[in-house]
Write a protein that holds these residues in place. Structure first.
Motif, PDB file in Angstrom:
ATOM      1  N   ARG A 244      39.564  49.702  45.465  1.00 54.15           N
ATOM      2  CA  ARG A 244      40.415  49.928  46.662  1.00 54.15           C
ATOM      3  C   ARG A 244      40.503  48.355  47.397  1.00 54.15           C
ATOM      4  NH1 ARG A 244      39.686  50.952  52.146  1.00 54.15           N
ATOM      5  NH2 ARG A 244      37.472  50.941  51.960  1.00 54.15           N
ATOM      6  N   LEU A 245      39.565  47.617  47.550  1.00 50.18           N
ATOM      7  CA  LEU A 245      39.579  46.444  48.274  1.00 50.18           C
ATOM      8  C   LEU A 245      40.738  45.365  47.260  1.00 50.18           C
ATOM      9  CD1 LEU A 245      36.105  45.874  49.476  1.00 50.18           C
ATOM     10  CD2 LEU A 245      38.165  46.239  50.737  1.00 50.18           C
ATOM     11  N   ASP A 246      40.390  45.333  45.875  1.00 50.04           N
ATOM     12  CA  ASP A 246      40.905  44.726  45.029  1.00 50.04           C
ATOM     13  C   ASP A 246      42.474  44.866  45.099  1.00 50.04           C
ATOM     14  OD1 ASP A 246      40.838  42.735  42.748  1.00 50.04           O
ATOM     15  OD2 ASP A 246      42.030  44.073  41.729  1.00 50.04           O
ATOM     16  N   SER A 247      43.111  46.026  45.216  1.00 54.65           N
ATOM     17  CA  SER A 247      44.231  46.158  45.400  1.00 54.65           C
ATOM     18  C   SER A 247      44.940  45.933  46.857  1.00 54.65           C
ATOM     19  CB  SER A 247      44.611  47.869  45.340  1.00 54.65           C
ATOM     20  OG  SER A 247      44.165  48.611  46.360  1.00 54.65           O
ATOM     21  N   ARG A 248      44.262  45.454  47.773  1.00 50.92           N
ATOM     22  CA  ARG A 248      44.543  45.032  49.098  1.00 50.92           C
ATOM     23  C   ARG A 248      44.429  43.763  49.461  1.00 50.92           C
ATOM     24  NH1 ARG A 248      43.514  50.142  53.125  1.00 50.92           N
ATOM     25  NH2 ARG A 248      44.308  48.596  54.711  1.00 50.92           N
ATOM     26  N   CYS A 249      43.749  43.129  48.698  1.00 56.03           N
ATOM     27  CA  CYS A 249      43.345  41.603  48.924  1.00 56.03           C
ATOM     28  C   CYS A 249      43.717  40.602  48.125  1.00 56.03           C
ATOM     29  CB  CYS A 249      41.785  41.527  48.971  1.00 56.03           C
ATOM     30  SG  CYS A 249      40.814  42.655  50.110  1.00 56.03           S
ATOM     31  N   ALA A 250      44.068  39.280  48.374  1.00 54.61           N
ATOM     32  CA  ALA A 250      44.561  38.124  47.655  1.00 54.61           C
ATOM     33  C   ALA A 250      43.405  37.711  46.586  1.00 54.61           C
ATOM     34  CB  ALA A 250      44.883  37.132  48.451  1.00 54.61           C
ATOM     35  N   VAL A 251      42.045  37.818  46.998  1.00 61.04           N
ATOM     36  CA  VAL A 251      41.078  37.578  46.228  1.00 61.04           C
ATOM     37  C   VAL A 251      40.809  38.683  45.195  1.00 61.04           C
ATOM     38  CG1 VAL A 251      39.890  36.197  47.919  1.00 61.04           C
ATOM     39  CG2 VAL A 251      39.474  38.646  47.782  1.00 61.04           C
ATOM     40  N   ASP A 252      40.190  38.595  44.141  1.00 60.59           N
ATOM     41  CA  ASP A 252      40.040  39.611  43.170  1.00 60.59           C
ATOM     42  C   ASP A 252      38.584  40.130  43.479  1.00 60.59           C
ATOM     43  OD1 ASP A 252      42.230  39.240  41.427  1.00 60.59           O
ATOM     44  OD2 ASP A 252      41.038  37.566  40.382  1.00 60.59           O
ATOM     45  N   VAL A 253      38.303  41.436  43.508  1.00 66.15           N
ATOM     46  CA  VAL A 253      37.163  42.057  43.934  1.00 66.15           C
ATOM     47  C   VAL A 253      36.821  42.971  43.068  1.00 66.15           C
ATOM     48  CG1 VAL A 253      36.150  43.385  45.754  1.00 66.15           C
ATOM     49  CG2 VAL A 253      38.414  42.054  46.323  1.00 66.15           C
ATOM     50  N   HIS A 254      35.494  43.000  42.619  1.00 67.96           N
ATOM     51  CA  HIS A 254      34.808  43.568  41.424  1.00 67.96           C
ATOM     52  C   HIS A 254      33.437  44.182  41.819  1.00 67.96           C
ATOM     53  CE1 HIS A 254      38.155  42.003  38.568  1.00 67.96           C
ATOM     54  NE2 HIS A 254      37.966  40.930  39.283  1.00 67.96           N
ATOM     55  N   GLU A 255      33.119  45.023  41.175  1.00 68.10           N
ATOM     56  CA  GLU A 255      31.804  45.669  41.119  1.00 68.10           C
ATOM     57  C   GLU A 255      30.878  44.694  40.204  1.00 68.10           C
ATOM     58  OE1 GLU A 255      28.924  49.422  40.883  1.00 68.10           O
ATOM     59  OE2 GLU A 255      30.768  49.154  39.457  1.00 68.10           O
ATOM     60  N   ALA A 256      29.752  44.219  41.033  1.00 65.22           N
ATOM     61  CA  ALA A 256      29.021  42.998  40.046  1.00 65.22           C
ATOM     62  C   ALA A 256      28.250  43.699  39.013  1.00 65.22           C
ATOM     63  CB  ALA A 256      27.935  42.448  40.931  1.00 65.22           C
ATOM     64  N   ALA A 257      28.414  42.862  37.676  1.00 63.51           N
ATOM     65  CA  ALA A 257      27.632  43.323  36.696  1.00 63.51           C
ATOM     66  C   ALA A 257      26.515  42.010  36.287  1.00 63.51           C
ATOM     67  CB  ALA A 257      28.393  43.629  35.422  1.00 63.51           C
ATOM     68  N   ASP A 258      25.318  42.468  35.655  1.00 61.05           N
ATOM     69  CA  ASP A 258      24.406  41.339  35.596  1.00 61.05           C
ATOM     70  C   ASP A 258      25.240  40.415  34.444  1.00 61.05           C
ATOM     71  OD1 ASP A 258      21.861  40.372  35.480  1.00 61.05           O
ATOM     72  OD2 ASP A 258      21.662  40.881  33.038  1.00 61.05           O
ATOM     73  N   GLY A 259      24.983  38.880  35.056  1.00 60.42           N
ATOM     74  CA  GLY A 259      25.428  37.959  34.267  1.00 60.42           C
ATOM     75  C   GLY A 259      26.826  37.396  34.781  1.00 60.42           C
ATOM     76  N   ASP A 260      27.539  38.196  35.775  1.00 63.24           N
ATOM     77  CA  ASP A 260      28.785  37.829  36.044  1.00 63.24           C
ATOM     78  C   ASP A 260      28.911  36.339  36.842  1.00 63.24           C
ATOM     79  OD1 ASP A 260      30.243  39.988  35.470  1.00 63.24           O
ATOM     80  OD2 ASP A 260      30.587  40.857  37.206  1.00 63.24           O
ATOM     81  N   THR A 261      29.853  35.473  36.616  1.00 64.55           N
ATOM     82  CA  THR A 261      30.094  34.372  37.131  1.00 64.55           C
ATOM     83  C   THR A 261      30.737  34.444  38.476  1.00 64.55           C
ATOM     84  OG1 THR A 261      30.045  33.177  34.915  1.00 64.55           O
ATOM     85  CG2 THR A 261      30.866  31.718  36.767  1.00 64.55           C
ATOM     86  N   VAL A 262      30.048  33.643  39.516  1.00 71.01           N
ATOM     87  CA  VAL A 262      30.715  33.495  40.740  1.00 71.01           C
ATOM     88  C   VAL A 262      31.868  32.389  40.673  1.00 71.01           C
ATOM     89  CG1 VAL A 262      30.200  33.041  43.370  1.00 71.01           C
ATOM     90  CG2 VAL A 262      28.339  34.149  41.666  1.00 71.01           C
ATOM     91  N   MET A 263      33.087  32.806  40.928  1.00 71.80           N
ATOM     92  CA  MET A 263      33.985  31.803  40.736  1.00 71.80           C
ATOM     93  C   MET A 263      34.790  31.631  42.065  1.00 71.80           C
ATOM     94  SD  MET A 263      35.427  32.183  36.953  1.00 71.80           S
ATOM     95  CE  MET A 263      36.039  33.937  37.179  1.00 71.80           C
ATOM     96  N   ARG A 264      35.535  30.798  42.358  1.00 68.89           N
ATOM     97  CA  ARG A 264      36.776  30.916  43.258  1.00 68.89           C
ATOM     98  C   ARG A 264      37.583  31.974  43.157  1.00 68.89           C
ATOM     99  NH1 ARG A 264      36.313  26.674  46.542  1.00 68.89           N
ATOM    100  NH2 ARG A 264      38.444  26.828  47.854  1.00 68.89           N
ATOM    101  N   GLY A 265      38.015  32.528  44.394  1.00 70.67           N
ATOM    102  CA  GLY A 265      38.827  33.709  44.412  1.00 70.67           C
ATOM    103  C   GLY A 265      38.322  35.120  43.857  1.00 70.67           C
ATOM    104  N   ARG A 266      36.970  34.979  43.723  1.00 69.58           N
ATOM    105  CA  ARG A 266      36.435  36.087  43.091  1.00 69.58           C
ATOM    106  C   ARG A 266      35.305  36.888  44.018  1.00 69.58           C
ATOM    107  NH1 ARG A 266      33.534  36.559  37.457  1.00 69.58           N
ATOM    108  NH2 ARG A 266      35.677  37.068  36.679  1.00 69.58           N
ATOM    109  N   VAL A 267      35.429  37.971  44.420  1.00 75.20           N
ATOM    110  CA  VAL A 267      34.179  38.503  45.208  1.00 75.20           C
ATOM    111  C   VAL A 267      33.796  39.778  44.307  1.00 75.20           C
ATOM    112  CG1 VAL A 267      33.854  39.944  47.224  1.00 75.20           C
ATOM    113  CG2 VAL A 267      35.690  38.517  47.601  1.00 75.20           C
TER     114      VAL A 267
END
Length: 194
Positions: free
Chosen positions: A52-75
């Motif tokens: 829901r947040l991903d559809s409303r925000c300029a940043v990419d919003v994802h549920e975290a998974a083990d090993g995900d990289t933290v990057m600019r523009g990603r929550v």
């Protein structure tokens, strides 16, 4: 690596936090610093909130998974259920680790765990934000972040649904800035470039 984040933002919230988080994320630009969020939620609910947040925000919003990289523009939002989400550093990258661990201060998804890992692995390259929530989760960890050189922000009482978490952090001297919800996005962006 072109989108690797120089500063990582760690956010903790609880009661009232889902809507507070929406307001903050909607105010961020597409190239905002990488962010990791711990907001306790039931199993499978975090994915729906992230979508829901991903559809409303300029940043990419994802549920975290083990090993995900933290990057600019990603929550990355911590998964629901009784798992802790931590920040780790692998070379020049920050990644999240999602672990089954014992409860910490009665929490299976502790804000303190995230903040303490940020203090350890990011130090002065981190920004910590504590928002509305019940109890004292996050207060000790935010203080550790501040002591490690991170910039720290707490939501003020007037705009918090439940002021417990920010109040405890403020009482411990963990917050550099105490601001209303509507200013948190601007404050964390400013803190990330200092």
């Amino acid at each position: 690596m072109s989108r690797a984040t120089g500063t990582v933002v760690c956010v903790g919230a609880s009661t009232g936090g889902t809507e507070a988080l929406r307001e903050v994320l909607e105010a961020l630009p597409a190239d905002a610093p990488g962010m990791v969020v711990v907001q306790p939620m039931p199993e499978r609910f975090a994915c729906a909130v992230a979508q829901r947040l991903d559809s409303r925000c300029a940043v990419d919003v994802h549920e975290a998974a083990d090993g995900d990289t933290v990057m600019r523009g990603r929550v990355l939002i911590a998964p629901g259920g009784l798992r802790h989400t931590l920040l780790e550093r692998h070379g020049a990258r920050y990644v999240v680790a999602v672990r089954e661990r014992p409860l910490v201060a009665r929490h299976g998804h502790s804000v303190d765990v995230l903040f303490r890992s940020a203090a350890r692995h990011a130090g002065a390259h981190a920004v910590g934000v504590i928002m509305t929530g019940m109890g004292d989760d996050g207060a000790r960890g935010l203080l550790e972040m501040k002591q490690a050189g991170a910039r720290t922000i707490a939501q003020d009482e007037a705009t918090s649904v439940v002021f417990d978490m920010p109040k405890e952090a403020i009482a411990r001297g963990a917050a550099d800035r105490v601001v209303p919800l509507g200013r948190i996005a601007r404050e964390l962006l400013q803190a990330a470039v200092r």
